[in-house]
Design a protein around this motif. Structure first.
Motif, PDB file in Angstrom:
ATOM      1  N   SER A 160       0.823  -1.208   0.000  1.00 55.04           N
ATOM      2  CA  SER A 160       0.000   0.000   0.000  1.00 55.04           C
ATOM      3  C   SER A 160       0.855   1.254   0.000  1.00 55.04           C
ATOM      4  CB  SER A 160      -0.922  -0.007   1.234  1.00 55.04           C
ATOM      5  OG  SER A 160      -1.791  -1.119   1.217  1.00 55.04           O
ATOM      6  N   TYR A 161       1.893   1.278   0.820  1.00 60.31           N
ATOM      7  CA  TYR A 161       2.758   2.460   0.868  1.00 60.31           C
ATOM      8  C   TYR A 161       3.393   2.719  -0.496  1.00 60.31           C
ATOM      9  CZ  TYR A 161       6.727   5.469   1.692  1.00 60.31           C
ATOM     10  OH  TYR A 161       7.633   6.487   1.598  1.00 60.31           O
ATOM     11  N   HIS A 162       3.858   1.656  -1.154  1.00 53.87           N
ATOM     12  CA  HIS A 162       4.487   1.818  -2.464  1.00 53.87           C
ATOM     13  C   HIS A 162       3.502   2.415  -3.465  1.00 53.87           C
ATOM     14  CE1 HIS A 162       7.556   0.969  -5.489  1.00 53.87           C
ATOM     15  NE2 HIS A 162       6.587   0.512  -6.277  1.00 53.87           N
ATOM     16  N   ALA A 163       2.235   1.974  -3.406  1.00 48.96           N
ATOM     17  CA  ALA A 163       1.227   2.500  -4.332  1.00 48.96           C
ATOM     18  C   ALA A 163       0.981   3.985  -4.093  1.00 48.96           C
ATOM     19  CB  ALA A 163      -0.070   1.715  -4.183  1.00 48.96           C
ATOM     20  N   ILE A 183      -5.433  -4.362   1.659  1.00 45.94           N
ATOM     21  CA  ILE A 183      -4.640  -3.382   0.918  1.00 45.94           C
ATOM     22  C   ILE A 183      -5.328  -2.023   0.947  1.00 45.94           C
ATOM     23  CG2 ILE A 183      -3.660  -2.780  -1.321  1.00 45.94           C
ATOM     24  CD1 ILE A 183      -2.253  -5.085   0.157  1.00 45.94           C
ATOM     25  N   GLY A 184      -6.650  -2.006   0.851  1.00 45.56           N
ATOM     26  CA  GLY A 184      -7.377  -0.751   0.965  1.00 45.56           C
ATOM     27  C   GLY A 184      -7.184  -0.108   2.325  1.00 45.56           C
ATOM     28  N   VAL A 185      -7.202  -0.919   3.380  1.00 45.56           N
ATOM     29  CA  VAL A 185      -6.932  -0.405   4.724  1.00 45.56           C
ATOM     30  C   VAL A 185      -5.520   0.170   4.772  1.00 45.56           C
ATOM     31  CG1 VAL A 185      -6.592  -1.056   7.142  1.00 45.56           C
ATOM     32  CG2 VAL A 185      -8.557  -1.933   5.884  1.00 45.56           C
ATOM     33  N   GLY A 186      -4.553  -0.558   4.196  1.00 43.67           N
ATOM     34  CA  GLY A 186      -3.184  -0.072   4.162  1.00 43.67           C
ATOM     35  C   GLY A 186      -3.059   1.235   3.398  1.00 43.67           C
ATOM     36  N   LEU A 187      -3.808   1.377   2.303  1.00 41.69           N
ATOM     37  CA  LEU A 187      -3.796   2.629   1.558  1.00 41.69           C
ATOM     38  C   LEU A 187      -4.293   3.781   2.423  1.00 41.69           C
ATOM     39  CD1 LEU A 187      -5.179   1.300  -1.832  1.00 41.69           C
ATOM     40  CD2 LEU A 187      -2.920   2.325  -1.507  1.00 41.69           C
ATOM     41  N   TYR A 188      -5.334   3.516   3.207  1.00 45.42           N
ATOM     42  CA  TYR A 188      -5.856   4.547   4.101  1.00 45.42           C
ATOM     43  C   TYR A 188      -4.791   4.978   5.106  1.00 45.42           C
ATOM     44  CZ  TYR A 188      -8.672   6.823   7.674  1.00 45.42           C
ATOM     45  OH  TYR A 188      -9.154   7.725   8.590  1.00 45.42           O
ATOM     46  N   PHE A 189      -4.127   4.011   5.734  1.00 45.62           N
ATOM     47  CA  PHE A 189      -3.067   4.343   6.687  1.00 45.62           C
ATOM     48  C   PHE A 189      -1.947   5.128   6.008  1.00 45.62           C
ATOM     49  CE2 PHE A 189      -4.319   0.420   9.288  1.00 45.62           C
ATOM     50  CZ  PHE A 189      -4.970   1.166  10.244  1.00 45.62           C
ATOM     51  N   VAL A 268      -4.383   4.125 -10.120  1.00 47.85           N
ATOM     52  CA  VAL A 268      -3.272   3.252  -9.759  1.00 47.85           C
ATOM     53  C   VAL A 268      -3.830   1.849  -9.502  1.00 47.85           C
ATOM     54  CG1 VAL A 268      -1.390   2.814  -8.142  1.00 47.85           C
ATOM     55  CG2 VAL A 268      -1.979   5.163  -8.757  1.00 47.85           C
ATOM     56  N   VAL A 269      -3.428   0.900 -10.319  1.00 42.57           N
ATOM     57  CA  VAL A 269      -3.894  -0.481 -10.194  1.00 42.57           C
ATOM     58  C   VAL A 269      -2.998  -1.207  -9.189  1.00 42.57           C
ATOM     59  CG1 VAL A 269      -4.355  -2.651 -11.393  1.00 42.57           C
ATOM     60  CG2 VAL A 269      -4.732  -0.456 -12.562  1.00 42.57           C
ATOM     61  N   VAL A 270      -3.614  -1.656  -8.099  1.00 41.52           N
ATOM     62  CA  VAL A 270      -2.902  -2.388  -7.057  1.00 41.52           C
ATOM     63  C   VAL A 270      -3.409  -3.820  -6.949  1.00 41.52           C
ATOM     64  CG1 VAL A 270      -2.074  -2.281  -4.669  1.00 41.52           C
ATOM     65  CG2 VAL A 270      -2.815  -0.183  -5.795  1.00 41.52           C
ATOM     66  N   GLY A 271      -4.711  -4.012  -7.173  1.00 38.06           N
ATOM     67  CA  GLY A 271      -5.318  -5.330  -7.015  1.00 38.06           C
ATOM     68  C   GLY A 271      -5.018  -6.251  -8.177  1.00 38.06           C
ATOM     69  N   ILE A 272      -5.051  -7.556  -7.905  1.00 41.88           N
ATOM     70  CA  ILE A 272      -4.877  -8.584  -8.938  1.00 41.88           C
ATOM     71  C   ILE A 272      -6.230  -8.860  -9.584  1.00 41.88           C
ATOM     72  CG2 ILE A 272      -4.299 -11.004  -9.359  1.00 41.88           C
ATOM     73  CD1 ILE A 272      -2.294 -10.793  -7.081  1.00 41.88           C
ATOM     74  N   HIS A 273      -6.288  -8.793 -10.909  1.00 40.20           N
ATOM     75  CA  HIS A 273      -7.531  -9.000 -11.648  1.00 40.20           C
ATOM     76  C   HIS A 273      -7.597 -10.442 -12.152  1.00 40.20           C
ATOM     77  CE1 HIS A 273      -9.060  -4.741 -12.328  1.00 40.20           C
ATOM     78  NE2 HIS A 273      -7.961  -4.596 -11.599  1.00 40.20           N
ATOM     79  N   ILE A 291      -3.479   5.524 -16.429  1.00 39.41           N
ATOM     80  CA  ILE A 291      -3.604   4.285 -15.663  1.00 39.41           C
ATOM     81  C   ILE A 291      -2.195   3.746 -15.462  1.00 39.41           C
ATOM     82  CG2 ILE A 291      -4.505   1.939 -15.555  1.00 39.41           C
ATOM     83  CD1 ILE A 291      -6.797   2.772 -17.312  1.00 39.41           C
ATOM     84  N   VAL A 292      -1.790   3.590 -14.234  1.00 42.87           N
ATOM     85  CA  VAL A 292      -0.470   3.050 -13.919  1.00 42.87           C
ATOM     86  C   VAL A 292      -0.645   1.882 -12.963  1.00 42.87           C
ATOM     87  CG1 VAL A 292       0.623   5.304 -14.240  1.00 42.87           C
ATOM     88  CG2 VAL A 292      -0.076   4.585 -11.955  1.00 42.87           C
ATOM     89  N   ALA A 293       0.395   1.110 -12.827  1.00 43.35           N
ATOM     90  CA  ALA A 293       0.352  -0.045 -11.934  1.00 43.35           C
ATOM     91  C   ALA A 293       1.408   0.090 -10.857  1.00 43.35           C
ATOM     92  CB  ALA A 293       0.566  -1.337 -12.718  1.00 43.35           C
ATOM     93  N   SER A 294       1.137  -0.504  -9.722  1.00 42.11           N
ATOM     94  CA  SER A 294       2.083  -0.508  -8.607  1.00 42.11           C
ATOM     95  C   SER A 294       2.329  -1.955  -8.213  1.00 42.11           C
ATOM     96  CB  SER A 294       1.508   0.277  -7.424  1.00 42.11           C
ATOM     97  OG  SER A 294       2.382   0.239  -6.311  1.00 42.11           O
ATOM     98  N   LEU A 295       3.587  -2.368  -8.252  1.00 44.97           N
ATOM     99  CA  LEU A 295       3.933  -3.760  -7.968  1.00 44.97           C
ATOM    100  C   LEU A 295       4.805  -3.862  -6.720  1.00 44.97           C
ATOM    101  CD1 LEU A 295       3.879  -6.749  -8.847  1.00 44.97           C
ATOM    102  CD2 LEU A 295       5.956  -6.285 -10.181  1.00 44.97           C
ATOM    103  N   VAL A 296       4.336  -4.561  -5.756  1.00 42.98           N
ATOM    104  CA  VAL A 296       4.991  -4.872  -4.484  1.00 42.98           C
ATOM    105  C   VAL A 296       5.685  -3.658  -3.872  1.00 42.98           C
ATOM    106  CG1 VAL A 296       5.059  -7.344  -4.891  1.00 42.98           C
ATOM    107  CG2 VAL A 296       7.027  -5.994  -5.603  1.00 42.98           C
ATOM    108  N   TYR A 297       7.015  -3.675  -3.672  1.00 40.66           N
ATOM    109  CA  TYR A 297       7.668  -2.740  -2.763  1.00 40.66           C
ATOM    110  C   TYR A 297       9.173  -2.806  -2.949  1.00 40.66           C
ATOM    111  CZ  TYR A 297       6.615  -7.338  -1.021  1.00 40.66           C
ATOM    112  OH  TYR A 297       6.382  -8.686  -0.971  1.00 40.66           O
TER     113      TYR A 297
END
Length: 347
Positions: A160-163, A183-189, A268-273, A291-297
């Motif tokens: 989440s932080y990386h995204a 991950i959504g909770v992590g994005l909020y934090f 920013v696409v974080v989830g796996i589709h 549209i960009v993607a964020s992969l891991v960290y």
């Protein structure tokens, strides 16, 4: 020792496997907690994506493999040459293996390594086992103020932080989170820690909306009854969101997110589709949307998250609970039905 061994979709077995011992440069951990990840559910219920069915080009691993890539533990032994940790240290684990030689690694983006592998998916013996062995470079010592429970959350919180870092969103701009799982909770934090207070959080699950509300979120909506675009424009004097995070892994999150963006905004696409989607690029063109993607960290993301936990900016209260290894498949079914949020398997 006991471990959860993945063979195929819908085939995970709790088996007795050999206990590993560390070689030179390696660390042996007594695993404390291992988080169940959405990617684990994808591998089990849908298809192999990160678990290789042929030898992985970097690790040589293929199914069957001991699962578990979100975990913490205590160092019980170290191999020759290990200097950063010692027996008794409590650590979080960064589960990624990178090659250091491909174009991505040479360009300074090892998290997008062309042959990226994961301990507990495409690497050896993961955290859903009593013990595991991994390279010294993959363990991060925890300060006294960060528990082993929180240590098992470092991996998803680093995602989440990386995204958030990738998004470039700044204080005073609106962010939308679509999908309020872990991950959504992590994005909020992560957004709150970065000074972003204008946040719209969206999920059809009443339970997940309630959790975000208890954590302090003020604008939490049900996208089945409130349009995401309308909520974003209402919360921003009509401007729209600077960034929409797709943490849901469904096409609707991207399509509705585009409509919620401010000019030159970003999804920013974080989830796996699990499913493909149709997209008319003209919907991007008219607002110069991205549209960009964020992969891991990265290692720096891990350090930042651990520091953030030490400052009390990330908490597990109200959204994390525990289960035993024997209950793993029951937990999978419950999570698939949306009945629980974040479950740590206690080893």
């Amino acid at each position: 020792m006991r471990a959860a061994v993945y063979h195929h979709p819908h085939d995970i077995r709790i088996d007795d496997v050999a206990e590993p011992e560390p070689g030179a440069g390696q660390v042996k951990l007594r695993v404390a907690h291992n988080g169940v990840c959405g990617s684990d559910l994808h591998e089990y219920f849908s298809q192999e994506t990160f678990v290789p069915v042929a030898p992985h080009p970097q690790t040589g691993i293929q199914a069957p493999v001991t699962l578990g890539h979100e975990f913490s533990g205590t160092v019980v032994a170290v191999g020759d040459g290990v200097a950063s940790v010692r027996e008794g240290d409590r650590v979080a684990v960064r589960p990624t293996y990178t090659c250091g030689q491909c174009p991505a690694c040479r360009a300074g983006s090892p998290n997008t390594c062309r042959v990226l592998a994961f301990h507990g998916l495409s690497g050896p013996g993961g955290g859903l086992a009593e013990y595991t062995v991994l390279p010294e470079s993959m363990v991060f010592a925890l300060p006294e103020s960060v528990s082993l429970e929180m240590g098992a959350l470092v991996e998803p919180m680093a995602v989440s932080y990386h995204a958030v870092k990738i998004s470039g969103v700044r204080p005073g701009e609106l962010a939308v989170i679509a999908g309020l799982g872990p991950i959504g909770v992590g994005l909020y934090f992560a957004l709150r820690a970065a000074g972003i207070t204008d946040i719209v959080a969206s999920d059809p699950s009443a339970q997940r909306r309630e959790i975000l509300t208890r954590l302090g979120a003020e604008h939490v909506i049900d996208p089945t009854t409130t349009e995401v675009a309308a909520a974003a424009h209402d919360a921003s004097d009509g401007l729209g969101a600077r960034v929409v995070f797709d943490a849901a892994g469904v096409g609707a999150a991207i399509l509705t997110g585009i409509g919620a963006l401010a000019p030159q905004g970003k999804v920013v696409v974080v989830g796996i589709h699990e499913q493909a989607m149709e997209l008319n690029p003209t919907s991007l063109l008219l607002g110069e949307a991205q549209i960009v993607a964020s992969l891991v960290y990265t290692d720096d993301d891990y350090r930042h998250v651990i520091d953030s936990m030490a400052r009390g900016e990330i908490t597990g209260e109200g959204w994390v609970d525990h289960a035993s290894l024997d209950d793993l498949l029951t937990v999978y079914e419950q999570l698939r039905r949306g009945e629980r949020m974040k479950v740590l398997i206690d080893l």
